[in-house]
Motif scaffolding. Structure first.
Motif, PDB file in Angstrom:
ATOM      1  N   LYS A  95       0.842  -1.191   0.000  1.00  0.00           N
ATOM      2  CA  LYS A  95       0.000   0.000   0.000  1.00  0.00           C
ATOM      3  C   LYS A  95       0.877   1.241   0.000  1.00  0.00           C
ATOM      4  O   LYS A  95       1.823   1.342   0.778  1.00  0.00           O
TER       5      LYS A  95
ATOM      6  N   THR B 107       0.288   5.558  -0.149  1.00  0.00           N
ATOM      7  CA  THR B 107      -0.622   6.698  -0.141  1.00  0.00           C
ATOM      8  C   THR B 107       0.182   7.979  -0.270  1.00  0.00           C
ATOM      9  O   THR B 107       1.165   8.170   0.458  1.00  0.00           O
TER      10      THR B 107
ATOM     11  N   SER C 191      -4.860  13.726  -3.998  1.00  0.00           N
ATOM     12  CA  SER C 191      -4.555  12.534  -3.222  1.00  0.00           C
ATOM     13  C   SER C 191      -4.469  11.333  -4.157  1.00  0.00           C
ATOM     14  O   SER C 191      -5.016  11.345  -5.257  1.00  0.00           O
TER      15      SER C 191
ATOM     16  N   VAL D 265      -3.998   6.770  -3.925  1.00  0.00           N
ATOM     17  CA  VAL D 265      -3.824   5.547  -3.138  1.00  0.00           C
ATOM     18  C   VAL D 265      -3.633   4.375  -4.088  1.00  0.00           C
ATOM     19  O   VAL D 265      -4.405   4.209  -5.048  1.00  0.00           O
TER      20      VAL D 265
ATOM     21  N   ASP E 151      -3.120   0.163  -3.967  1.00  0.00           N
ATOM     22  CA  ASP E 151      -3.163  -1.061  -3.182  1.00  0.00           C
ATOM     23  C   ASP E 151      -2.896  -2.250  -4.091  1.00  0.00           C
ATOM     24  O   ASP E 151      -3.561  -2.400  -5.128  1.00  0.00           O
TER      25      ASP E 151
END
Length: 273
Positions: free
Chosen positions: A139, A141, A149, A151, A153
């Motif tokens: 992960k 971020t 932003s 992210v 995964d």
């Protein structure tokens, strides 16, 4: 409606809802149909959550593969948090598989630092009748900055079936990506989704260390392929769509360029004729 039909309908509904809201929508479906909770949690990939190990102080990732009821096993301490009050203290890997889990976790931690330059990684193994299985989690971020932003995964689930001096590996990899940006000049953009790919391969095995090398190579190759695919296909397509919908240059300038292109093509056609 039968349980199977409810489950299929729930999966179909989740595919049609915004990917960025997958966790909230999954919780709502589990509230509406409690009988589907276990099946949905084990079948639907959702963004990874992090927790800090109370014993070692290191962060680890939560998923369905290190969950037992409402407790999660830390890969660093091999203990469940909160503790499980029963005789065995929760399902844990055998001693041999636990040693491989630790070695794989150390290798993935180095890989994470080299390729991701930060983030969190976790590795969980468990026993099978004819081998073992596991999951590699990554992960990353980006810090939130003025409405921006991102992210990433990665969830890599594998099975290793031992066949003497070789092993058959089956790897299923899922990448969940969510990007958000916004501003007064450019407006807002919310891009999210997931991609799943699978590969099977037979590879030679000399000892338990060979399993670590083989699985690491499979995960690294799959991540590289999926990153390239996301960059070339998904981001390339999004760039083309945005470019067709909105031009950075003035409309008059764009029309002049298109008119010049049409004039050149017309002159070439006349010469060929």
């Amino acid at each position: 409606m039968s349980t199977d039909n409810q489950f299929d309908s729930a999966l179909d509904l989740l595919r049609r809802l915004p990917p960025s809201e997958i966790s909230k929508n999954l919780q709502r479906l589990c509230t509406i149909a409690p009988r589907l909770t276990e099946d949905l949690l084990s079948s639907v990939d959702q963004p990874l959550e992090a927790r800090r190990c109370k014993k070692t102080g290191r962060d680890y990732l939560l998923c369905d593969y290190n969950r037992d009821g409402d407790s999660w096993r830390s890969p660093w301490s091999n203990e469940f948090e909160p503790p499980i009050e029963d005789d065995d203290g929760g399902t844990k890997p055998s001693e041999r598989v636990r040693k491989m889990e630790l070695r794989m976790g150390e290798g993935i931690d180095v890989y994470r630092e080299l390729y991701y330059e930060g983030g969190i990684s976790s590795v969980y193994f468990w026993d099978l009748d004819d081998g073992f299985a596991g999951v590699v989690l990554l992960k990353k971020t980006t810090p939130k900055n003025q409405g921006e932003s991102g992210v990433w995964d990665s969830i890599h689930v594998f099975e290793a079936v031992e066949q003497g001096r070789s092993a058959h590996y089956k790897l299923t990899s899922t990448v969940i990506l969510h990007l958000r940006t916004g501003g007064d000049k450019l407006g807002s953009l919310d891009l999210g989704g997931n991609m799943t790919r699978q590969v099977e391969q037979d590879m030679p095995v000399d000892d338990d260390g060979s399993h670590i090398v083989n699985i690491g190579r499979l995960v690294e190759d799959m991540e590289l392929k999926m990153r390239n695919m996301l960059q070339e296909v998904y981001f390339g397509k999004a760039k083309d769509v945005v470019g067709d919908l909105r031009s950075v240059a003035a409309l008059s300038t764009t029309n002049k360029v298109k008119a010049s292109q049409r004039e050149m093509i017309s002159e070439w056609n006349k010469r060929d004729a």
